[in-house]
Enzyme design. Structure first.
Site, PDB file in Angstrom:
ATOM      1  N   THR A  80     -64.803  85.039  31.941  1.00 30.02           N
ATOM      2  CA  THR A  80     -63.464  84.808  32.493  1.00 30.02           C
ATOM      3  C   THR A  80     -63.583  83.636  33.454  1.00 30.02           C
ATOM      4  O   THR A  80     -64.607  83.479  34.106  1.00 30.02           O
ATOM      5  CB  THR A  80     -63.011  86.057  33.284  1.00 30.02           C
ATOM      6  OG1 THR A  80     -63.034  87.181  32.406  1.00 30.02           O
ATOM      7  CG2 THR A  80     -61.622  85.892  33.861  1.00 30.02           C
ATOM      8  N   GLY A  88     -64.179  94.337  31.520  1.00 31.68           N
ATOM      9  CA  GLY A  88     -62.974  94.655  32.269  1.00 31.68           C
ATOM     10  C   GLY A  88     -62.528  96.096  32.160  1.00 31.68           C
ATOM     11  O   GLY A  88     -61.900  96.625  33.078  1.00 31.68           O
ATOM     12  N   THR A 121     -65.744  88.392  35.952  1.00 35.80           N
ATOM     13  CA  THR A 121     -66.322  88.342  34.623  1.00 35.80           C
ATOM     14  C   THR A 121     -67.014  89.661  34.335  1.00 35.80           C
ATOM     15  O   THR A 121     -67.387  90.377  35.258  1.00 35.80           O
ATOM     16  CB  THR A 121     -67.301  87.159  34.500  1.00 35.80           C
ATOM     17  OG1 THR A 121     -67.715  87.054  33.148  1.00 35.80           O
ATOM     18  CG2 THR A 121     -68.501  87.324  35.404  1.00 35.80           C
ATOM     19  N   GLY A 122     -67.134  89.988  33.055  1.00 27.66           N
ATOM     20  CA  GLY A 122     -67.796  91.227  32.687  1.00 27.66           C
ATOM     21  C   GLY A 122     -66.857  92.154  31.941  1.00 27.66           C
ATOM     22  O   GLY A 122     -65.824  91.740  31.427  1.00 27.66           O
ATOM     23  N   ARG A 177     -54.308  95.335  24.617  1.00 24.04           N
ATOM     24  CA  ARG A 177     -55.309  95.679  25.637  1.00 24.04           C
ATOM     25  C   ARG A 177     -55.203  94.714  26.830  1.00 24.04           C
ATOM     26  O   ARG A 177     -55.096  93.510  26.661  1.00 24.04           O
ATOM     27  CB  ARG A 177     -56.705  95.598  25.021  1.00 24.04           C
ATOM     28  CG  ARG A 177     -57.868  95.915  25.997  1.00 24.04           C
ATOM     29  CD  ARG A 177     -58.489  94.669  26.552  1.00 24.04           C
ATOM     30  NE  ARG A 177     -59.735  94.950  27.293  1.00 24.04           N
ATOM     31  CZ  ARG A 177     -60.351  94.062  28.062  1.00 24.04           C
ATOM     32  NH1 ARG A 177     -59.871  92.842  28.196  1.00 24.04           N
ATOM     33  NH2 ARG A 177     -61.459  94.374  28.702  1.00 24.04           N
ATOM     34  N   VAL A 178     -55.242  95.254  28.029  1.00 17.33           N
ATOM     35  CA  VAL A 178     -55.254  94.435  29.246  1.00 17.33           C
ATOM     36  C   VAL A 178     -56.542  94.735  29.982  1.00 17.33           C
ATOM     37  O   VAL A 178     -56.908  95.900  30.155  1.00 17.33           O
ATOM     38  CB  VAL A 178     -54.029  94.763  30.145  1.00 17.33           C
ATOM     39  CG1 VAL A 178     -54.101  93.984  31.454  1.00 17.33           C
ATOM     40  CG2 VAL A 178     -52.727  94.448  29.405  1.00 17.33           C
ATOM     41  N   GLY A 179     -57.240  93.688  30.416  1.00 18.00           N
ATOM     42  CA  GLY A 179     -58.494  93.870  31.142  1.00 18.00           C
ATOM     43  C   GLY A 179     -58.279  93.925  32.640  1.00 18.00           C
ATOM     44  O   GLY A 179     -57.150  94.075  33.132  1.00 18.00           O
ATOM     45  N   ASP A 180     -59.364  93.783  33.360  1.00 17.51           N
ATOM     46  CA  ASP A 180     -59.301  93.837  34.824  1.00 17.51           C
ATOM     47  C   ASP A 180     -58.671  92.585  35.435  1.00 17.51           C
ATOM     48  O   ASP A 180     -58.094  92.637  36.528  1.00 17.51           O
ATOM     49  CB  ASP A 180     -60.718  93.970  35.395  1.00 17.51           C
ATOM     50  CG  ASP A 180     -61.579  92.752  35.039  1.00 17.51           C
ATOM     51  OD1 ASP A 180     -61.654  92.396  33.835  1.00 17.51           O
ATOM     52  OD2 ASP A 180     -62.156  92.125  35.950  1.00 17.51           O
TER      53      ASP A 180
HETATM   54  N1  GLY Z   1     -63.274  90.727  32.525  1.00 17.74           N
HETATM   55  C1  GLY Z   1     -62.367  90.258  31.561  1.00 17.74           C
HETATM   56  C2  GLY Z   1     -61.883  91.263  30.602  1.00 17.74           C
HETATM   57  O1  GLY Z   1     -62.504  92.272  30.393  1.00 17.74           O
HETATM   58  O2  GLY Z   1     -60.838  91.053  30.026  1.00 17.74           O
END
Ligand code: GLY
Length: 267
Positions: free
Chosen positions: A151, A206, A203-204, A179-182
């Site tokens: 990210t 989410g 990053t990582g 889907r929505v990440g962090d």
């Molecule tokens: N860290 C970004 C995601 O998982 O979307």
């Protein structure tokens, strides 16, 4: 003292751009927006899971998440699962500045972007040869999606002591549609407070990161007097203790306080 910090080596052009903008008197938010936009829109950096050229979802559609938060109270805007826009961070900034809401997702985000004058592009314009090839391989193998997504996160502190953090991602490769990440979630993917500093849980994985609100936690620790580095390490150690070695996952944090130049920590 003005400063800019970003995630991973691929963010260096954005960090350099933000620093150049600061040198000519740009404010923190304008610098974040301009610097992130350039990288988002560059197909070559799509392989880092950002904007145009990012990996599509399971249905073959690139859906982006992006958010911006200023250090002043209540200044936050985000979009999530947004298709057809190569510069989602700018839409997020418009949500902050022009919408009565703070976060818009999917079709609602598309409608808002259109109202603001964005052209919604064909999905084929959001793809590259590389992302198409990766998708075709995924369709054939149906192997578990790779989890090494990245990210773009950028934190900028300007001469007026305003701090702004922005994040942008196309999210987990071959994710479920919607889907929505962090990244666009306040406190998880980003947090800023002018009295302490800002952080990006940038990053990582989410789906895991969002359970720990790491960006909020880092900023609270900086408010209690920890340096950015110590705050990031402390949050990561806390997560490690809670999940244990067996269930450890990837997370990268960046943080910047109102005094220290920069800090990063990764597990
Ligand atoms: N860290 C970004 C995601 O998982 O979307």
């Amino acid at each position: 003292m003005a400063a800019a910090v970003g995630t991973w080596a691929f963010s260096m052009p954005a960090v350099d751009k933000a620093r150049r903008l600061l040198e000519v008197g740009s404010g923190a938010s304008a610098a974040v927006q301009e610097a992130i936009t350039e990288l988002e829109n560059d197909k070559e950096t799509g392989c880092f899971v950002v904007g145009r050229g990012g990996f599509p979802n399971k249905a073959g559609v690139v859906q982006c998440d992006a958010a911006i938060m200023e250090g002043l109270p209540g200044r936050f805007g985000a979009v999530a699962a947004l298709p057809g826009v190569g510069t989602p961070l700018t839409v997020a900034q418009m949500v902050m500045d022009k919408s009565e809401h703070n976060m818009l997702v999917g079709e609602g985000a598309v409608a808002f972007a259109k109202e603001q004058g964005f052209r919604i592009e064909d999905n084929s314009d959001m793809m590259t040869e590389a992302s198409l090839a990766a998708y075709e391989e995924f369709l054939q193998s149906r192997k578990s999606p790779p989890k090494n997504h990245d990210t773009l996160g950028l934190i900028v502190l300007d001469e007026m002591e305003n701090i702004t953090v922005g994040v942008s991602t196309s999210g987990a490769p071959f994710k479920d549609p919607g889907r929505v990440g962090d990244s666009p979630l306040p406190g998880c993917g980003l947090y800023a407070d002018n009295r302490a500093g800002a952080a990006a849980g940038a990053t990582g994985d989410g789906d895991k990161i969002m359970c720990f609100c790491p960006s909020f936690h880092v900023v609270q620790l900086m408010k209690q007097g920890l340096s950015p580095g110590d705050a990031c390490q402390s949050v990561i150690q806390d997560i490690c203790h809670r999940v244990g070695n067996k269930d450890i996952f990837e997370i990268g944090l960046i943080a910047l306080n109102m005094k220290h130049p920069l800090s990063e920590a990764f597990i």
